[in-house]
Write a protein that holds these residues in place. Sequence first.
Motif, PDB file in Angstrom:
ATOM      1  N   ASN A 179      -3.601  -4.532  -1.793  1.00 47.16           N
ATOM      2  CA  ASN A 179      -3.996  -2.947  -2.226  1.00 47.16           C
ATOM      3  C   ASN A 179      -3.855  -2.782  -3.562  1.00 47.16           C
ATOM      4  O   ASN A 179      -3.124  -3.476  -4.425  1.00 47.16           O
ATOM      5  N   ARG A 186      -8.452  -1.740  -0.731  1.00 43.57           N
ATOM      6  CA  ARG A 186      -7.912  -2.714   0.384  1.00 43.57           C
ATOM      7  C   ARG A 186      -8.829  -3.795   0.169  1.00 43.57           C
ATOM      8  O   ARG A 186     -10.098  -3.805   0.418  1.00 43.57           O
ATOM      9  N   GLY A 233       0.869  -1.237   0.139  1.00 42.20           N
ATOM     10  CA  GLY A 233       0.086  -0.036  -0.069  1.00 42.20           C
ATOM     11  C   GLY A 233       0.704   1.284  -0.119  1.00 42.20           C
ATOM     12  O   GLY A 233       1.825   1.398   0.771  1.00 42.20           O
TER      13      GLY A 233
END
Length: 572
Positions: A526, A515, A312
Amino acid sequence: MKIFLPSILFIVLVLSGCKFTSFKNETFCNPVNLSYRFQLDEPSRREAADPSVVCYNGDYFMFLSKSGGYYHSNNMIDWELIETKDLPVEEYAPTAININDTVYFMALNQKIYQSSNPISGKWDIKNDSIYARTFDPTIFRDEDGRMYLYHGLSARTPIKGIELDRESLQPIGEEADLLVSNRKYYGWERRGDYNTDTKKRAWVEGAFVTKHNNKYYLHYSVPGTQFKSYGDGMYVSENPLGPFNLAEINPFSYKPEGFIAGAGHGSVFNDEFGNYWYAGTMTVAVKHRLERRIGMFPAFFDEDGCFYAYTGFGDYPHAKPQGKMNSYKDYQPQYMLLSYNKPVEVSSSFNDHQKENCVDENIKTSWSALSGRKGEWLMIDLEEEKDVHALQINFADVDTKILGRPQDIYYQYLIEYSNDKKNWTVLIDKTNNIQDAPHDYIELDSSVNGRYIRITNYKVPDGKFAISGFRVFGFGNGKKPGIVDQLTVKRNPDDGCVVDLKWNKNPKAIGYNIRYGTNPEKLYLNYQVYDCDSLSIRSLNSKQDYYFTIDAFNENGITMGEDVLKSAKNIE
């Protein structure tokens, strides 16, 4: 053997009268800022891939494909090149392992090398010939001292494993077939930047094994190193040679979007605090399909033994951990992006390398000036004064003819800031720099408030002054975006590997991070996008349920999603 040391460069720069801006050394930003070697064949392009990282006496050593050497760091941020004639550094897919303070190295030439002082560049041959020909080998040492070799690089044959004699490192026992691709059910194994090709077989390669709580986690890379979807799948077993079963969380590492995409064919290692890290291959693939870079991502085991690499905001600045991290929640961006799609002015533009390309968050596009002469410049208008903390300058090397690693490869430039476009203050002075930094990331010691950021060229190693990403990080003056509403999730009824998401666009957001995972409490995967209101994710396991939420972000921060929506597996 040559070692290029930052301390030596510092002395040279001081003696030459170079001006210094005060910089921190607390955060880093992917791609890793290595001196990526220009390859020996045409077209002229930089490349490094397939990282194998080992820890040795508190330091880190990174071995890469076709890089003319290997790299050393004592902090995971600053890497120095070690050149050696003792290793086959022009081979693909090296593997290295530290056993009792001796580092062992192997690549495709079938020999095993050893060194008790890797920083010296001195190596001896441990084993002159091992096994039959192997591709993408990795060596694993179990807690009981037994050793194993894993290898495989094919669209048809399996990843294989075999035990090695712990003294001679020669194979013993029977070789085992461990896993094969199954693109019908596992979307991350399908070829293409977005896993769209359901017809062609994927390349299965890059095996690596991590052991945790008496379980063996077998990584494998798919669907091909040139694709943005390049990542690692994972199987788990209670025995080093299987049988292996598909892990609950898949893929283990996956980053198909962002400034630079890809997170495949790498290795797992521990830092000084016991945190797990995954060093993987990221793709550029503009001049050549094997034009690649290196990324570093934290990895975590949860309480149920699920293992995942957290990608992420994987190309935003992150702070180097100062202690043990427990989950991805302990590893969030240090600064936000200020430069996305901002107005740009330039001294000149070359062909289709237009000025907007340097702020579009895509390493595959670039702005280029008409020349590489001193005085070419680029300026970003942040549209109002912003709190600037860091910058990343990604050079594009347009029209270079360099092959190999000449001694004079470096960039010299001056960065200034202003609030009125008339009065300029020096922010970063690298006009006398002699260190190669193709993805130069600089964190300022103290932030500055500025609206206009200008970079002026003083020297490029060859070709034109060209930048694929002039990225400015810090914080804006407003509020975070609101929560995204009206998220809908629809599984493709004909292909359970595909899910379509749609949401109401938030006027205060510049982008969104989806997510997702196979458990509403384990949203570890992600998918980051900019300026859109829909997305198709094609990397699912068609046999599993999935859960999704969406976060919104802008220059002021991230607003986490609240609702989690289920997407049920297709019933066959």
